[in-house]
Design an enzyme around this catalytic site. Structure first.
Site, PDB file in Angstrom:
ATOM      1  N   ASN A  81       0.802  -1.221   0.000  1.00  8.08           N
ATOM      2  CA  ASN A  81       0.000   0.000   0.000  1.00  8.08           C
ATOM      3  C   ASN A  81       0.836   1.273   0.000  1.00  8.08           C
ATOM      4  OD1 ASN A  81      -1.593  -2.092   2.130  1.00  8.08           O
ATOM      5  ND2 ASN A  81      -2.621  -1.516   0.235  1.00  8.08           N
ATOM      6  N   ILE A  89       0.951   6.815   0.034  1.00  9.46           N
ATOM      7  CA  ILE A  89       0.305   5.803   0.863  1.00  9.46           C
ATOM      8  C   ILE A  89      -1.152   5.649   0.435  1.00  9.46           C
ATOM      9  CG2 ILE A  89      -0.329   5.152   3.228  1.00  9.46           C
ATOM     10  CD1 ILE A  89       1.956   7.102   4.129  1.00  9.46           C
ATOM     11  N   CYS A  90      -1.570   4.412   0.211  1.00  9.40           N
ATOM     12  CA  CYS A  90      -2.970   4.117  -0.102  1.00  9.40           C
ATOM     13  C   CYS A  90      -3.657   3.720   1.199  1.00  9.40           C
ATOM     14  CB  CYS A  90      -3.073   2.992  -1.130  1.00  9.40           C
ATOM     15  SG  CYS A  90      -4.771   2.607  -1.570  1.00  9.40           S
ATOM     16  N   LEU A  91      -4.361   4.670   1.792  1.00  9.55           N
ATOM     17  CA  LEU A  91      -5.055   4.458   3.054  1.00  9.55           C
ATOM     18  C   LEU A  91      -6.349   5.243   2.998  1.00  9.55           C
ATOM     19  CD1 LEU A  91      -4.911   3.246   5.924  1.00  9.55           C
ATOM     20  CD2 LEU A  91      -3.672   5.295   6.621  1.00  9.55           C
ATOM     21  N   LEU A 124      -0.295  -0.230  -4.311  1.00 12.70           N
ATOM     22  CA  LEU A 124       0.465   0.781  -5.052  1.00 12.70           C
ATOM     23  C   LEU A 124       1.806   0.182  -5.467  1.00 12.70           C
ATOM     24  CD1 LEU A 124      -0.150   4.070  -3.026  1.00 12.70           C
ATOM     25  CD2 LEU A 124      -0.932   3.533  -5.323  1.00 12.70           C
TER      26      LEU A 124
END
Length: 180
Positions: A81, A89-91, A124
């Protein structure tokens, strides 16, 4: 903009009080710009990131806390991520699930939780995501540990890791030469 400054000053004071309470997070405001912060977070225990210290960069918008901060890893990390090159950051809380109730400190806690529980279905970093999705947990953990040693640990650990990598490379090259 005045409301966001007031909120950030409040968070700054809270961070000063909580320094001892949360030893896994060190959040620091830029001396000249209240909208720029950095954090040092410790890798969660019992993960490939354990023992590492990871630096994050926060860029807080003037509409904060109504809009989320932009956060990225400055320290290289092998995680599904996190984009390996940019540190993005994929959050969900940094995108569509943001709430003004979140603070910069709680965002750091959420990132530590993400490090411990990756979400390989929205990667990601496709390489790490593919390892986990295919069930190669050992391969993922080996890569994540290696990058933690190289990028997030004191130089002594990185030098040992480089030495270990040289030994592995020598072994592989020797094995290839032996068979051909």
């Amino acid at each position: 903009m005045q409301a966001s400054r007031a909120r950030l000053f409040k968070e700054y004071k809270e961070v000063q009080r909580e320094k001892v309470a949360d030893p896994d997070i060190q959040l620091v405001c830029d001396d000249s710009n209240i909208f720029k912060w950095t954090a040092l977070i410790k890798g969660p225990s019992e993960t490939p990131y354990e023992g590492g210290v990871f630096q994050l960069a926060f860029s807080v918008p003037e509409q904060y806390p109504l809009q989320p901060p932009q956060v990225r890893f400055l320290t290289k990390i092998f995680h599904p991520n996190v984009h390996f090159k940019t540190g993005e950051i994929c959050l969900d809380i940094l995108k569509n699930a943001w709430s003004p109730a979140w603070t910069l400190q709680s965002v750091c806690r959420a990132i530590i939780a993400l490090m411990a529980h990756p979400e390989p279905d929205s990667p990601l970093n496709c390489d790490s995501g593919n390892l986990l999705r295919s069930g190669d947990v050992r391969g993922f953990q080996s890569m994540a540990k290696m990058y933690t040693r190289l990028a997030a640990m004191p130089k002594k650990g990185a030098d040992l890791c480089r030495q270990h990598l040289r030994q592995i490379l020598f072994y592989v090259l020797y094995s290839v030469r032996y068979y051909f």
